[in-house]
Design a protein around this motif. Structure first.
Motif, mmCIF file in Angstrom:
data_model
loop_
_atom_site.group_PDB
_atom_site.id
_atom_site.type_symbol
_atom_site.label_atom_id
_atom_site.label_comp_id
_atom_site.label_asym_id
_atom_site.label_seq_id
_atom_site.Cartn_x
_atom_site.Cartn_y
_atom_site.Cartn_z
ATOM 1 N N ASP A 29 38.795 44.150 37.671
ATOM 2 C CA ASP A 29 40.174 44.527 37.989
ATOM 3 C C ASP A 29 40.276 46.018 38.325
ATOM 4 O O ASP A 29 41.022 46.421 39.235
ATOM 5 N N ALA A 30 39.525 46.853 37.590
ATOM 6 C CA ALA A 30 39.531 48.289 37.868
ATOM 7 C C ALA A 30 38.923 48.569 39.238
ATOM 8 O O ALA A 30 39.419 49.419 39.986
ATOM 9 N N ALA A 31 37.859 47.831 39.580
ATOM 10 C CA ALA A 31 37.246 48.001 40.899
ATOM 11 C C ALA A 31 38.224 47.602 42.002
ATOM 12 O O ALA A 31 38.314 48.269 43.041
ATOM 13 N N ALA A 32 38.983 46.521 41.783
ATOM 14 C CA ALA A 32 39.966 46.083 42.776
ATOM 15 C C ALA A 32 41.052 47.131 42.962
ATOM 16 O O ALA A 32 41.466 47.419 44.099
ATOM 17 N N LEU A 34 40.793 50.294 42.553
ATOM 18 C CA LEU A 34 40.207 51.405 43.289
ATOM 19 C C LEU A 34 40.069 51.058 44.774
ATOM 20 O O LEU A 34 40.348 51.904 45.644
ATOM 21 N N MET A 35 39.659 49.831 45.073
ATOM 22 C CA MET A 35 39.515 49.399 46.466
ATOM 23 C C MET A 35 40.854 49.468 47.198
ATOM 24 O O MET A 35 40.927 49.894 48.356
ATOM 25 N N LEU A 36 41.909 49.048 46.535
ATOM 26 C CA LEU A 36 43.235 49.074 47.150
ATOM 27 C C LEU A 36 43.733 50.512 47.312
ATOM 28 O O LEU A 36 44.305 50.867 48.350
ATOM 29 N N ARG A 37 43.521 51.322 46.291
ATOM 30 C CA ARG A 37 43.986 52.711 46.352
ATOM 31 C C ARG A 37 43.273 53.488 47.456
ATOM 32 O O ARG A 37 43.886 54.295 48.156
ATOM 33 N N GLU A 63 51.438 42.246 51.364
ATOM 34 C CA GLU A 63 50.807 43.221 50.482
ATOM 35 C C GLU A 63 50.493 42.596 49.124
ATOM 36 O O GLU A 63 49.409 42.829 48.563
ATOM 37 N N GLU A 64 51.414 41.802 48.614
ATOM 38 C CA GLU A 64 51.180 41.164 47.316
ATOM 39 C C GLU A 64 50.005 40.195 47.391
ATOM 40 O O GLU A 64 49.156 40.141 46.475
ATOM 41 N N LEU A 65 49.910 39.432 48.479
ATOM 42 C CA LEU A 65 48.804 38.481 48.644
ATOM 43 C C LEU A 65 47.489 39.227 48.836
ATOM 44 O O LEU A 65 46.451 38.821 48.296
ATOM 45 N N GLN A 66 47.522 40.320 49.602
ATOM 46 C CA GLN A 66 46.323 41.130 49.773
ATOM 47 C C GLN A 66 45.805 41.637 48.429
ATOM 48 O O GLN A 66 44.596 41.590 48.149
ATOM 49 N N GLN A 67 46.692 42.101 47.586
ATOM 50 C CA GLN A 67 46.295 42.617 46.274
ATOM 51 C C GLN A 67 45.632 41.531 45.438
ATOM 52 O O GLN A 67 44.616 41.769 44.784
ATOM 53 N N ARG A 68 46.192 40.330 45.473
ATOM 54 C CA ARG A 68 45.610 39.228 44.701
ATOM 55 C C ARG A 68 44.244 38.833 45.251
ATOM 56 O O ARG A 68 43.320 38.523 44.477
ATOM 57 N N ILE A 69 44.096 38.860 46.577
ATOM 58 C CA ILE A 69 42.805 38.519 47.181
ATOM 59 C C ILE A 69 41.742 39.539 46.797
ATOM 60 O O ILE A 69 40.614 39.181 46.412
ATOM 61 N N VAL A 70 42.072 40.815 46.869
ATOM 62 C CA VAL A 70 41.096 41.856 46.528
ATOM 63 C C VAL A 70 40.725 41.763 45.050
ATOM 64 O O VAL A 70 39.556 41.917 44.672
ATOM 65 N N ARG A 71 41.712 41.496 44.189
ATOM 66 C CA ARG A 71 41.424 41.360 42.751
ATOM 67 C C ARG A 71 40.484 40.186 42.506
ATOM 68 O O ARG A 71 39.513 40.299 41.746
ATOM 69 N N THR A 73 38.405 38.861 44.638
ATOM 70 C CA THR A 73 37.109 39.189 45.229
ATOM 71 C C THR A 73 36.280 40.063 44.291
ATOM 72 O O THR A 73 35.077 39.835 44.107
ATOM 73 N N ALA A 74 36.915 41.057 43.681
ATOM 74 C CA ALA A 74 36.197 41.937 42.763
ATOM 75 C C ALA A 74 35.738 41.173 41.528
ATOM 76 O O ALA A 74 34.612 41.356 41.053
ATOM 77 N N ARG A 75 36.599 40.307 41.004
ATOM 78 C CA ARG A 75 36.209 39.503 39.848
ATOM 79 C C ARG A 75 35.055 38.569 40.208
ATOM 80 O O ARG A 75 34.137 38.355 39.405
ATOM 81 N N GLN A 76 35.112 37.998 41.408
ATOM 82 C CA GLN A 76 34.048 37.087 41.829
ATOM 83 C C GLN A 76 32.707 37.812 41.903
ATOM 84 O O GLN A 76 31.657 37.254 41.538
ATOM 85 N N ALA A 77 32.716 39.056 42.361
ATOM 86 C CA ALA A 77 31.476 39.832 42.439
ATOM 87 C C ALA A 77 30.898 40.074 41.048
ATOM 88 O O ALA A 77 29.685 39.938 40.829
ATOM 89 N N ILE A 78 31.757 40.430 40.093
ATOM 90 C CA ILE A 78 31.298 40.655 38.721
ATOM 91 C C ILE A 78 30.799 39.350 38.104
ATOM 92 O O ILE A 78 29.747 39.306 37.439
ATOM 93 N N GLU A 79 31.549 38.268 38.320
ATOM 94 C CA GLU A 79 31.110 36.959 37.823
ATOM 95 C C GLU A 79 29.725 36.610 38.348
ATOM 96 O O GLU A 79 28.865 36.135 37.603
ATOM 97 N N THR A 80 29.519 36.853 39.635
ATOM 98 C CA THR A 80 28.261 36.475 40.268
ATOM 99 C C THR A 80 27.090 37.265 39.703
ATOM 100 O O THR A 80 26.003 36.714 39.489
ATOM 101 N N LEU A 81 27.290 38.558 39.465
ATOM 102 C CA LEU A 81 26.220 39.338 38.830
ATOM 103 C C LEU A 81 25.830 38.729 37.490
ATOM 104 O O LEU A 81 24.648 38.634 37.148
ATOM 105 N N ARG A 82 26.829 38.330 36.723
ATOM 106 C CA ARG A 82 26.555 37.709 35.426
ATOM 107 C C ARG A 82 25.826 36.372 35.615
ATOM 108 O O ARG A 82 24.856 36.074 34.904
ATOM 109 N N LEU A 83 26.284 35.576 36.557
ATOM 110 C CA LEU A 83 25.651 34.282 36.801
ATOM 111 C C LEU A 83 24.208 34.445 37.254
ATOM 112 O O LEU A 83 23.340 33.626 36.915
ATOM 113 N N TRP A 84 23.934 35.479 38.025
ATOM 114 C CA TRP A 84 22.587 35.715 38.527
ATOM 115 C C TRP A 84 21.616 36.184 37.446
ATOM 116 O O TRP A 84 20.409 36.083 37.624
#
Length: 309
Positions: A29-32, A34-37, A63-71, A73-84
């Motif tokens: 969530d923090a990464a998302a 930062l990406m938006l900012r 804008e609201e949908l974009q924010q949810r998509i980026v959030r 996406t960032a969570r998915q990246a973190i999840e994937t690192l854990r899964l890997w």
């Protein structure tokens, strides 16, 4: 050297993902944020895609949908690192629901080969691990331009328990011929069908109302081998009380037209099915990807992502 660097990166990812799940998701969530900012490439691509596929949205809605998509996406990246970096058996406990597995098993038992079309929806890496635990299979992938990235992917996509059950096939001429043989022998092949192919390797068909160059390979494989085609995805559910992500596995039969001899008919049916899945929850689809870079000849439209690096 490339393998050594990949092992170092893997070791670093393993250390990072020892953090508890709630901490990792907050990190995403923090990464998302930062990406938006900072209006990063991913944030700008998501916004441009929304402008293309949902032109009627009000600016505040987009804008609201974009924010949810980026959030997501960032969570998915973190999840994937854990899964890997964790044993697959541990990861598969995150799948709380299974739908349509009997259909998948029946297709395998029929012995004429199975093509698993896995869209970039939810967490497709968890799906890969479920498939590997369920059946031997070959996974078609487009190798990264970086040799280190390629070595890293080969390292993380099969743990010791399933390494012999997963064949990673590069999306190149010899690899494609290997897929035809595997399917004719009754094997299982996994394909991400919504990546933009090279010019000449696809046909244009609507995707969310916008012409998208779409791979013809899946349809050719299905038509020439007679293999069954199923769609499969791991859809993200609300997290449980333990703070862990939770997923529902879905498998469903593809429409017959996906394997039509006419490539235009095949890719049109493919995109319609992919769109239906993505519309279940558009925030779980990979809208940070430049899906519409190539435009139909003579359409008068330019690359919509020009200037987004």
């Amino acid at each position: 050297m490339h393998d050594l660097i990949a092992r170092v990166l893997y070791a670093f990812a393993s250390l990072l993902t020892r953090l508890p799940w709630p901490w990792l998701l907050r990190l995403g969530d923090a990464a998302a944020a930062l990406m938006l900012r900072r209006n990063t490439r991913e944030a700008r691509v998501a916004r441009r895609n929304l402008e293309l596929i949902e032109p009627a949205l009000l600016p505040a809605q987009r804008e609201e949908l974009q924010q949810r998509i980026v959030r997501t996406t960032a969570r998915q990246a973190i999840e994937t690192l854990r899964l890997w970096t964790r044993p697959h058996a541990e990861n598969l406990a995150l799948i709380r629901e299974e739908h349509g597995v009997d259909r998948f098993d029946a297709a395998i038992r029929a012995g004429r080969g199975v093509i698993v079309a896995a869209p970039h929806y939810g967490n497709w890496e968890l799906l890969n691990q479920w498939l590997a635990a369920h059946t031997p299979l070959a996974i078609l992938y487009a190798p990264p331009e970086s040799p280190v990235g390629d070595a890293f992917l080969r390292r993380v996509r099969a743990d010791d328990a399933n390494a012999a059950r997963v064949t990673q096939v590069r999306a190149e001429g010899p690899g494609v011929r290997q897929l035809f043989k595997l399917l004719k022998d009754g094997g299982v092949v996994g394909i991400l069908p919504d990546q933009q192919p090279k010019q000449g390797d696809g046909e244009f068909a609507p995707f969310f109302g916008v012409p998208a160059l779409t791979m013809t390979l899946l349809g050719r494989l299905a038509h020439r081998t007679g293999a069954a085609v199923v769609f499969a995805w791991c859809e993200r559910l609300d997290s449980g009380r333990d703070g862990q992500p939770a997923f529902a596995l879905h498998v469903e039969a593809a429409p017959d037209a996906v394997g039509d001899a006419d490539p235009i008919v095949a890719v049109t049916a493919l995109n319609a099915a992919l769109e239906r899945i993505a519309r279940r929850d558009p925030t779980q689809y990979q809208w940070t990807y430049k899906r519409y870079t190539l435009r139909p000849s003579g359409s008068g439209y330019d690359n919509p992502y020009r200037g987004i690096r």
